[in-house]
Write a protein that holds these residues in place. Structure first.
Motif, PDB file in Angstrom:
ATOM      1  N   TYR A  81       0.791  -1.010   0.056  1.00 55.03           N
ATOM      2  CA  TYR A  81      -0.019   0.026  -0.085  1.00 55.03           C
ATOM      3  C   TYR A  81       0.881   1.271   0.126  1.00 55.03           C
ATOM      4  O   TYR A  81       1.688   1.334   1.273  1.00 55.03           O
ATOM      5  CB  TYR A  81      -0.904  -0.073   1.091  1.00 55.03           C
ATOM      6  N   THR A  82       0.965   1.978  -1.095  1.00 56.60           N
ATOM      7  CA  THR A  82       1.804   3.123  -1.007  1.00 56.60           C
ATOM      8  C   THR A  82       0.933   4.318  -1.001  1.00 56.60           C
ATOM      9  O   THR A  82       0.024   4.790  -1.748  1.00 56.60           O
ATOM     10  CB  THR A  82       2.469   3.144  -2.493  1.00 56.60           C
ATOM     11  N   PHE A  83       1.210   4.961   0.212  1.00 51.89           N
ATOM     12  CA  PHE A  83       0.372   6.449   0.495  1.00 51.89           C
ATOM     13  C   PHE A  83       1.580   7.319  -0.098  1.00 51.89           C
ATOM     14  O   PHE A  83       2.636   7.611   0.047  1.00 51.89           O
ATOM     15  CB  PHE A  83       0.329   6.659   1.910  1.00 51.89           C
ATOM     16  N   LEU A  84       1.091   8.390  -1.235  1.00 50.13           N
ATOM     17  CA  LEU A  84       1.606   9.231  -1.891  1.00 50.13           C
ATOM     18  C   LEU A  84       1.776  10.511  -0.620  1.00 50.13           C
ATOM     19  O   LEU A  84       0.827  10.768  -0.201  1.00 50.13           O
ATOM     20  CB  LEU A  84       0.941   9.863  -3.165  1.00 50.13           C
ATOM     21  N   TYR A  85       3.104  10.756  -0.494  1.00 51.79           N
ATOM     22  CA  TYR A  85       3.455  11.578   0.776  1.00 51.79           C
ATOM     23  C   TYR A  85       4.327  12.654   0.392  1.00 51.79           C
ATOM     24  O   TYR A  85       5.672  12.608   0.467  1.00 51.79           O
ATOM     25  CB  TYR A  85       3.850  10.578   1.741  1.00 51.79           C
ATOM     26  N   PRO A  86       4.125  13.625  -0.452  1.00 50.70           N
ATOM     27  CA  PRO A  86       4.980  14.688  -1.149  1.00 50.70           C
ATOM     28  C   PRO A  86       5.610  15.436  -0.267  1.00 50.70           C
ATOM     29  O   PRO A  86       4.831  16.076   0.902  1.00 50.70           O
ATOM     30  CB  PRO A  86       4.223  15.201  -2.078  1.00 50.70           C
ATOM     31  N   LEU A  87       6.767  15.751   0.049  1.00 47.82           N
ATOM     32  CA  LEU A  87       7.470  16.667   0.909  1.00 47.82           C
ATOM     33  C   LEU A  87       7.732  17.969   0.194  1.00 47.82           C
ATOM     34  O   LEU A  87       8.942  18.190  -0.537  1.00 47.82           O
ATOM     35  CB  LEU A  87       8.635  16.272   1.481  1.00 47.82           C
ATOM     36  N   GLU A  88       6.731  19.087   0.254  1.00 45.34           N
ATOM     37  CA  GLU A  88       6.960  20.311  -0.641  1.00 45.34           C
ATOM     38  C   GLU A  88       8.161  20.929  -0.440  1.00 45.34           C
ATOM     39  O   GLU A  88       8.484  21.699  -1.354  1.00 45.34           O
ATOM     40  CB  GLU A  88       5.581  20.858  -0.721  1.00 45.34           C
ATOM     41  N   GLN A  89       8.497  21.015   0.814  1.00 43.71           N
ATOM     42  CA  GLN A  89       9.625  21.770   1.222  1.00 43.71           C
ATOM     43  C   GLN A  89      10.914  21.259   0.586  1.00 43.71           C
ATOM     44  O   GLN A  89      11.759  22.009   0.534  1.00 43.71           O
ATOM     45  CB  GLN A  89       9.771  21.925   2.862  1.00 43.71           C
ATOM     46  N   LEU A  90      10.877  20.116   0.302  1.00 41.63           N
ATOM     47  CA  LEU A  90      12.073  19.420  -0.438  1.00 41.63           C
ATOM     48  C   LEU A  90      11.896  19.251  -2.019  1.00 41.63           C
ATOM     49  O   LEU A  90      12.945  19.612  -2.873  1.00 41.63           O
ATOM     50  CB  LEU A  90      12.594  18.184   0.149  1.00 41.63           C
TER      51      LEU A  90
END
Length: 181
Positions: A81-90
């Motif tokens: 199960y892949t939860f898309l978890y964008p780290l916008e600060q990076l």
């Protein structure tokens, strides 16, 4: 360092051998494995019989997540199960990429295409769980990507080798099956 041999990820990791320098595996966090309702916000991939389970929090623009995605190809008899978890600060464009992946006709294929071959998904918008995933992961203490939650609730931040994932995956599955009896 200058050669990129170390990465600070809430701890110090030696990127050459992918082992923690400041934290050993005994310091793994234990959380509750997500229930069915939450897993609907993840991209599901079933390999083989799919009886073993793991969750991955992944930023589409994270190079370590891409490396982990390549590693996961070697697993069998697992549901991922892949939860898309964008780290916008990076990664400033990670959230829009995550939305495009989620909204694509086949999110699993779009994720693989992007992570493994850098094939950009079509620009799309739809109702998506990305903000919910960010809040959900933060509630588990996910501070970076990739982060992996095994079936017994073991949370391990950072990429792992195929052998380490396989070992922990089987150990976690056996623990859950034996406790259910």
């Amino acid at each position: 360092d200058v050669e990129g041999g170390y990465f600070i990820f809430g701890r110090l990791d030696d990127m050459g051998n992918r082992h923690g320098v400041t934290a050993e595996p005994d310091s793994r966090n234990v959380v509750r494995f997500p229930g069915e309702k939450k897993k609907k916000n993840a991209i599901k991939e079933v390999k083989g019989n799919g009886q073993r389970k793991l969750v991955v929090f992944s930023d589409p623009d994270c190079p370590y997540c891409a490396r982990l995605e390549q590693t996961l190809i070697g697993l069998d008899n697992v549901t991922i199960y892949t939860f898309l978890y964008p780290l916008e600060q990076l990664h400033p464009t990670a959230k829009s990429t995550a939305i495009n992946i989620w909204c694509s006709k086949d999110p699993s294929k779009a994720l693989k295409d992007y992570m493994l071959a850098k094939i950009k998904p079509e620009i799309k918008t739809c109702k998506n769980p990305i903000d919910s995933n960010i809040a959900f992961g933060a509630g588990f203490g996910v501070q970076g990507t990739p982060s992996i939650i095994f079936e017994d609730g073991t949370l391990i931040p950072g990429a792992m080798s195929l052998e380490a994932i396989e070992q922990q995956l089987q150990k976690s599955h056996d623990k859950v099956v034996n406790n259910a009896k």
